[in-house]
Design a protein around this motif. Sequence first.
Motif, PDB file in Angstrom:
ATOM      1  N   GLU A 133       0.808  -1.209   0.000  1.00  0.00           N
ATOM      2  CA  GLU A 133       0.000   0.000   0.000  1.00  0.00           C
ATOM      3  C   GLU A 133       0.846   1.265   0.000  1.00  0.00           C
ATOM      4  O   GLU A 133       0.446   2.301  -0.527  1.00  0.00           O
ATOM      5  N   GLY A 134       2.055   1.172   0.584  1.00  0.00           N
ATOM      6  CA  GLY A 134       2.895   2.359   0.702  1.00  0.00           C
ATOM      7  C   GLY A 134       3.777   2.626  -0.503  1.00  0.00           C
ATOM      8  O   GLY A 134       4.566   3.576  -0.496  1.00  0.00           O
ATOM      9  N   VAL A 135       3.682   1.811  -1.546  1.00  0.00           N
ATOM     10  CA  VAL A 135       4.483   2.044  -2.750  1.00  0.00           C
ATOM     11  C   VAL A 135       3.781   3.102  -3.600  1.00  0.00           C
ATOM     12  O   VAL A 135       2.671   2.864  -4.088  1.00  0.00           O
ATOM     13  N   PRO A 136       4.395   4.276  -3.794  1.00  0.00           N
ATOM     14  CA  PRO A 136       3.729   5.349  -4.553  1.00  0.00           C
ATOM     15  C   PRO A 136       3.370   4.928  -5.976  1.00  0.00           C
ATOM     16  O   PRO A 136       4.193   4.321  -6.674  1.00  0.00           O
ATOM     17  N   LYS A 137       2.165   5.240  -6.403  1.00  0.00           N
ATOM     18  CA  LYS A 137       1.707   4.867  -7.743  1.00  0.00           C
ATOM     19  C   LYS A 137       2.510   5.577  -8.830  1.00  0.00           C
ATOM     20  O   LYS A 137       2.678   5.055  -9.928  1.00  0.00           O
ATOM     21  N   SER A 138       2.996   6.783  -8.532  1.00  0.00           N
ATOM     22  CA  SER A 138       3.670   7.576  -9.555  1.00  0.00           C
ATOM     23  C   SER A 138       5.169   7.324  -9.643  1.00  0.00           C
ATOM     24  O   SER A 138       5.863   7.994 -10.399  1.00  0.00           O
ATOM     25  N   LEU A 139       5.674   6.355  -8.885  1.00  0.00           N
ATOM     26  CA  LEU A 139       7.099   6.037  -8.991  1.00  0.00           C
ATOM     27  C   LEU A 139       7.431   5.546 -10.397  1.00  0.00           C
ATOM     28  O   LEU A 139       6.627   4.851 -11.020  1.00  0.00           O
ATOM     29  N   PRO A 140       8.624   5.870 -10.907  1.00  0.00           N
ATOM     30  CA  PRO A 140       9.057   5.266 -12.176  1.00  0.00           C
ATOM     31  C   PRO A 140       9.032   3.748 -12.049  1.00  0.00           C
ATOM     32  O   PRO A 140       9.304   3.203 -10.970  1.00  0.00           O
ATOM     33  N   ALA A 141       8.690   3.069 -13.128  1.00  0.00           N
ATOM     34  CA  ALA A 141       8.441   1.625 -13.076  1.00  0.00           C
ATOM     35  C   ALA A 141       9.620   0.831 -12.524  1.00  0.00           C
ATOM     36  O   ALA A 141       9.439  -0.117 -11.750  1.00  0.00           O
ATOM     37  N   LEU A 142      10.858   1.205 -12.904  1.00  0.00           N
ATOM     38  CA  LEU A 142      12.016   0.453 -12.435  1.00  0.00           C
ATOM     39  C   LEU A 142      12.172   0.593 -10.916  1.00  0.00           C
ATOM     40  O   LEU A 142      12.400  -0.392 -10.202  1.00  0.00           O
ATOM     41  N   VAL A 143      12.040   1.807 -10.434  1.00  0.00           N
ATOM     42  CA  VAL A 143      12.149   2.044  -8.992  1.00  0.00           C
ATOM     43  C   VAL A 143      11.001   1.363  -8.261  1.00  0.00           C
ATOM     44  O   VAL A 143      11.178   0.773  -7.189  1.00  0.00           O
ATOM     45  N   LYS A 144       9.800   1.420  -8.853  1.00  0.00           N
ATOM     46  CA  LYS A 144       8.636   0.793  -8.229  1.00  0.00           C
ATOM     47  C   LYS A 144       8.830  -0.714  -8.090  1.00  0.00           C
ATOM     48  O   LYS A 144       8.505  -1.299  -7.048  1.00  0.00           O
ATOM     49  N   ALA A 145       9.398  -1.346  -9.120  1.00  0.00           N
ATOM     50  CA  ALA A 145       9.650  -2.797  -9.054  1.00  0.00           C
ATOM     51  C   ALA A 145      10.590  -3.123  -7.902  1.00  0.00           C
ATOM     52  O   ALA A 145      10.388  -4.096  -7.163  1.00  0.00           O
ATOM     53  N   SER A 146      11.626  -2.306  -7.724  1.00  0.00           N
ATOM     54  CA  SER A 146      12.572  -2.523  -6.619  1.00  0.00           C
ATOM     55  C   SER A 146      11.878  -2.405  -5.274  1.00  0.00           C
ATOM     56  O   SER A 146      12.094  -3.220  -4.371  1.00  0.00           O
ATOM     57  N   ARG A 147      11.033  -1.390  -5.124  1.00  0.00           N
ATOM     58  CA  ARG A 147      10.346  -1.179  -3.854  1.00  0.00           C
ATOM     59  C   ARG A 147       9.361  -2.319  -3.576  1.00  0.00           C
ATOM     60  O   ARG A 147       9.230  -2.774  -2.449  1.00  0.00           O
ATOM     61  N   ILE A 148       8.645  -2.763  -4.617  1.00  0.00           N
ATOM     62  CA  ILE A 148       7.710  -3.885  -4.448  1.00  0.00           C
ATOM     63  C   ILE A 148       8.452  -5.105  -3.928  1.00  0.00           C
ATOM     64  O   ILE A 148       8.006  -5.782  -2.988  1.00  0.00           O
ATOM     65  N   GLN A 149       9.589  -5.404  -4.533  1.00  0.00           N
ATOM     66  CA  GLN A 149      10.353  -6.591  -4.141  1.00  0.00           C
ATOM     67  C   GLN A 149      10.905  -6.471  -2.725  1.00  0.00           C
ATOM     68  O   GLN A 149      10.918  -7.441  -1.963  1.00  0.00           O
ATOM     69  N   ASP A 150      11.347  -5.265  -2.353  1.00  0.00           N
ATOM     70  CA  ASP A 150      11.807  -5.044  -0.977  1.00  0.00           C
ATOM     71  C   ASP A 150      10.675  -5.257   0.022  1.00  0.00           C
ATOM     72  O   ASP A 150      10.866  -5.841   1.096  1.00  0.00           O
ATOM     73  N   LYS A 151       9.500  -4.756  -0.347  1.00  0.00           N
ATOM     74  CA  LYS A 151       8.357  -4.845   0.560  1.00  0.00           C
ATOM     75  C   LYS A 151       7.946  -6.297   0.812  1.00  0.00           C
ATOM     76  O   LYS A 151       7.724  -6.698   1.955  1.00  0.00           O
ATOM     77  N   VAL A 152       7.824  -7.078  -0.250  1.00  0.00           N
ATOM     78  CA  VAL A 152       7.347  -8.452  -0.060  1.00  0.00           C
ATOM     79  C   VAL A 152       8.421  -9.321   0.598  1.00  0.00           C
ATOM     80  O   VAL A 152       8.104 -10.288   1.301  1.00  0.00           O
ATOM     81  N   LYS A 153       9.675  -8.964   0.381  1.00  0.00           N
ATOM     82  CA  LYS A 153      10.747  -9.706   1.047  1.00  0.00           C
ATOM     83  C   LYS A 153      10.627  -9.572   2.569  1.00  0.00           C
ATOM     84  O   LYS A 153      10.890 -10.514   3.314  1.00  0.00           O
ATOM     85  N   ALA A 154      10.222  -8.374   3.012  1.00  0.00           N
ATOM     86  CA  ALA A 154      10.133  -8.102   4.449  1.00  0.00           C
ATOM     87  C   ALA A 154       9.121  -8.996   5.158  1.00  0.00           C
ATOM     88  O   ALA A 154       9.191  -9.164   6.378  1.00  0.00           O
ATOM     89  N   VAL A 155       8.170  -9.566   4.396  1.00  0.00           N
ATOM     90  CA  VAL A 155       7.198 -10.478   5.012  1.00  0.00           C
ATOM     91  C   VAL A 155       7.454 -11.932   4.596  1.00  0.00           C
ATOM     92  O   VAL A 155       6.589 -12.791   4.742  1.00  0.00           O
ATOM     93  N   GLY A 156       8.658 -12.192   4.064  1.00  0.00           N
ATOM     94  CA  GLY A 156       9.061 -13.567   3.781  1.00  0.00           C
ATOM     95  C   GLY A 156       8.745 -14.101   2.401  1.00  0.00           C
ATOM     96  O   GLY A 156       9.026 -15.269   2.115  1.00  0.00           O
ATOM     97  N   PHE A 157       8.168 -13.263   1.516  1.00  0.00           N
ATOM     98  CA  PHE A 157       7.850 -13.730   0.169  1.00  0.00           C
ATOM     99  C   PHE A 157       9.067 -13.476  -0.720  1.00  0.00           C
ATOM    100  O   PHE A 157       9.194 -12.409  -1.330  1.00  0.00           O
ATOM    101  N   ASP A 158       9.953 -14.462  -0.766  1.00  0.00           N
ATOM    102  CA  ASP A 158      11.213 -14.238  -1.463  1.00  0.00           C
ATOM    103  C   ASP A 158      11.890 -15.563  -1.788  1.00  0.00           C
ATOM    104  O   ASP A 158      11.560 -16.610  -1.212  1.00  0.00           O
ATOM    105  N   TRP A 159      12.837 -15.526  -2.719  1.00  0.00           N
ATOM    106  CA  TRP A 159      13.655 -16.680  -3.022  1.00  0.00           C
ATOM    107  C   TRP A 159      14.696 -16.873  -1.919  1.00  0.00           C
ATOM    108  O   TRP A 159      14.974 -15.956  -1.149  1.00  0.00           O
ATOM    109  N   ASP A 160      15.271 -18.059  -1.882  1.00  0.00           N
ATOM    110  CA  ASP A 160      16.291 -18.335  -0.875  1.00  0.00           C
ATOM    111  C   ASP A 160      17.698 -18.033  -1.375  1.00  0.00           C
ATOM    112  O   ASP A 160      18.526 -17.496  -0.639  1.00  0.00           O
ATOM    113  N   GLU A 161      17.973 -18.382  -2.633  1.00  0.00           N
ATOM    114  CA  GLU A 161      19.329 -18.274  -3.168  1.00  0.00           C
ATOM    115  C   GLU A 161      19.358 -17.517  -4.494  1.00  0.00           C
ATOM    116  O   GLU A 161      18.397 -17.588  -5.277  1.00  0.00           O
ATOM    117  N   PRO A 162      20.460 -16.821  -4.786  1.00  0.00           N
ATOM    118  CA  PRO A 162      20.584 -16.082  -6.053  1.00  0.00           C
ATOM    119  C   PRO A 162      20.417 -16.960  -7.289  1.00  0.00           C
ATOM    120  O   PRO A 162      19.835 -16.511  -8.293  1.00  0.00           O
TER     121      PRO A 162
END
Length: 260
Positions: A133-162
Amino acid sequence: MNSRQTQLQAFERLLDIMDDLREKCPWDKKQTMQSLRHLTIEETYELGDAILDNDLTEIKKELGDVLLHIVFYAKIGSETKDFDIADVCNEICDKLIHRHPHIYSDTVVKDEEEVKQNWEKLKLKEGRSSVLEGVPKSLPALVKASRIQDKVKAVGFDWDEPHQVWEKVQEELQELQVEVAAADQDKMEAEFGDVLFSMINYARFLKINPEDALERTNKKFIKRFQYLESKADELGKPLMDMTLAEMDVFWEEAKRLPKK
């Protein structure tokens, strides 16, 4: 460095100047939050440029421009009696204290990752229905993708290894190639977006900021292309009249130029 008293005096000076400008300057008197918005975005990007260039003198100047905008918005808010600069400062102070219980309360954290996880949990408790909800809608798409991934990682939705993320990148590339072969423009665009999203995710696992990485390449390309233009100018030959092979000679020269 300046003392705390000197810092506060400088801030008070800025507030006084803002009062003067709002009262006496025709341009400043006309401004609204809406008219300032695009200028604020521009100033933020200029600060970002200075940070990427690691130009500390320019960073100092651009921080001043951004601070001016914050003070300007607060001044407008005070005129409508909705809020003033004290309210702005107290709001962020209260938020920082609330979201740092490991400093201002008895919560114990072991590392930066736990701090991020607690931050997202606290935001959900504050009434947000989604971690995104806190990811600004008007963020540039590349920056928005980074923020989305950071956000979901914080609640455990993430890969384990590179390597798992890299396998996902390869999978998305294969899916893109299928749609390219089928020449379906809409599906090609969708799959290309998936490729970019997965590459941004991979960058996160490599601890690379994709925005910074792309901007670094942009600057490198600009420098090399401008060298090519200068060489063409020396020859008195427009670029459009040169063959790709001729241009490539100067491009290779540009790649050997010393880095600044």
